[in-house]
Motif scaffolding. Sequence first.
Motif, short mmCIF file in Angstrom:
data_model
loop_
_atom_site.label_atom_id
_atom_site.label_comp_id
_atom_site.label_asym_id
_atom_site.label_seq_id
_atom_site.Cartn_x
_atom_site.Cartn_y
_atom_site.Cartn_z
N ASP A 1 -19.46 11.26 2.21
CA ASP A 1 -19.63 10.09 3.06
C ASP A 1 -18.54 9.03 2.90
OD1 ASP A 1 -22.17 11.01 4.09
OD2 ASP A 1 -23.04 10.47 2.16
N TRP A 2 -17.82 9.09 1.78
CA TRP A 2 -16.85 8.03 1.49
C TRP A 2 -15.52 8.64 1.07
CZ3 TRP A 2 -18.50 2.87 1.90
CH2 TRP A 2 -19.89 2.68 2.00
N ARG A 3 -14.43 8.03 1.50
CA ARG A 3 -13.12 8.37 0.97
C ARG A 3 -12.97 7.68 -0.39
NH1 ARG A 3 -7.30 6.23 3.26
NH2 ARG A 3 -5.96 7.49 1.89
N ILE A 4 -12.55 8.43 -1.38
CA ILE A 4 -12.47 7.92 -2.75
C ILE A 4 -11.03 8.02 -3.24
CG2 ILE A 4 -13.34 8.17 -5.10
CD1 ILE A 4 -15.73 9.73 -3.89
N ILE A 5 -10.54 6.93 -3.81
CA ILE A 5 -9.20 6.92 -4.42
C ILE A 5 -9.33 6.42 -5.85
CG2 ILE A 5 -6.97 5.71 -4.41
CD1 ILE A 5 -6.97 5.89 -1.42
N ALA A 6 -8.80 7.20 -6.78
CA ALA A 6 -8.89 6.86 -8.21
C ALA A 6 -7.50 6.91 -8.82
CB ALA A 6 -9.83 7.83 -8.92
N PRO A 7 -6.81 5.78 -8.91
CA PRO A 7 -5.46 5.76 -9.46
C PRO A 7 -5.44 6.01 -10.97
CG PRO A 7 -5.90 3.80 -8.13
CD PRO A 7 -7.21 4.46 -8.40
N ASP A 8 -4.36 6.62 -11.43
CA ASP A 8 -4.02 6.62 -12.85
C ASP A 8 -3.09 5.44 -13.08
OD1 ASP A 8 -5.40 9.02 -13.07
OD2 ASP A 8 -3.59 10.26 -13.12
N LEU A 9 -3.51 4.46 -13.86
CA LEU A 9 -2.60 3.36 -14.17
C LEU A 9 -1.37 3.89 -14.89
CD1 LEU A 9 -5.08 0.60 -15.45
CD2 LEU A 9 -4.10 0.84 -13.15
N ARG A 10 -0.27 3.16 -14.79
CA ARG A 10 0.96 3.58 -15.47
C ARG A 10 0.65 3.87 -16.95
NH1 ARG A 10 5.59 -0.39 -15.43
NH2 ARG A 10 5.24 -0.32 -13.18
#
Length: 304
Positions: free
Chosen positions: A69-78
């Motif tokens: 139901d949702w687009r999910i974005i999970a960044p890796d911090l530097r």
Amino acid sequence: MPLAAASTRLAPAPGWQRGYVFSGDNVRLCWREHHAPGVDDQRPVLLCLAGLTRNGSDFAHLGDSLGRDWRIIAPDLRGRGESGFARDSLSYVPLTYLRDLSLVLDAAGVDRFVVIGSSLGGLLALRMTTAHRARMAGVVLNDIGPELEVAGLNRLRANVGRGGNWLTWVHAARDLAVRNAGIYPDWGLHDWLAFAKRLCRISPQGRIVFDYDPRIAEPFRLPHGDAGADDWAAFDQLRGLPVLSVRAALSDVLSAATQTQMGRRLPGLQMVTVPGVGHAPTLAEPVAVAALAEFLHKVEQGEG
């Protein structure tokens, strides 16, 4: 070229892809994305920000529960996961992380988003109000608030950057279980194995090591290294947004008193306490899952 950690990592969870963008100081920034066919792109994106030593894999389980139901974005911090290591260790600070996140949001084409921030990720969520308040559709603060307990901060400072080098995943899991027994007291070996595989990678020498640059500890350990930040003022900027505060019952970072003060200061704040865990809940606990579902329904209905 940016410095990077040569390693072998586990294959990404099904349904997840990778995106990359370079920072102004030439660090490759990676984000993990779950964007299933048929997801309503009119909904805000779920921007998931992990804790100090963690990476986007902490949110892989959300692909199963929310990914349809949702687009999910999970960044890796530097300095974490598949993002590059910085040449200057003093760039491992919130101001630089916020600049990096702006690049990630633009590169990923994100216009409106809900921030789900655990620990350090929650502090970044608060401070995103400076540049991105108009784009924010809601905020989840996972075991973090504008005021942190000294005991918890001292524990985190003592642990970050500590070495880890194990022969097998079972060795890593058992050692991490000893180190973190008071945080997840009810976990079994299966849980600790999953935890180890989110937190660690296989080094070029074939050993299991932590999946972050140990130099992230350097600015974090400086006395008053974050002086000048007024997180209560940032918290006040959330007024008018749906906000969920998740607190671990055994937390040494977010006290019950601080969470109560947050509720007084921000009318409509949704609060929940996750029993039996310390800093920080994985958000896969039944209480957290139910609270997150209720919160996202509130966001979808456009309630403030």
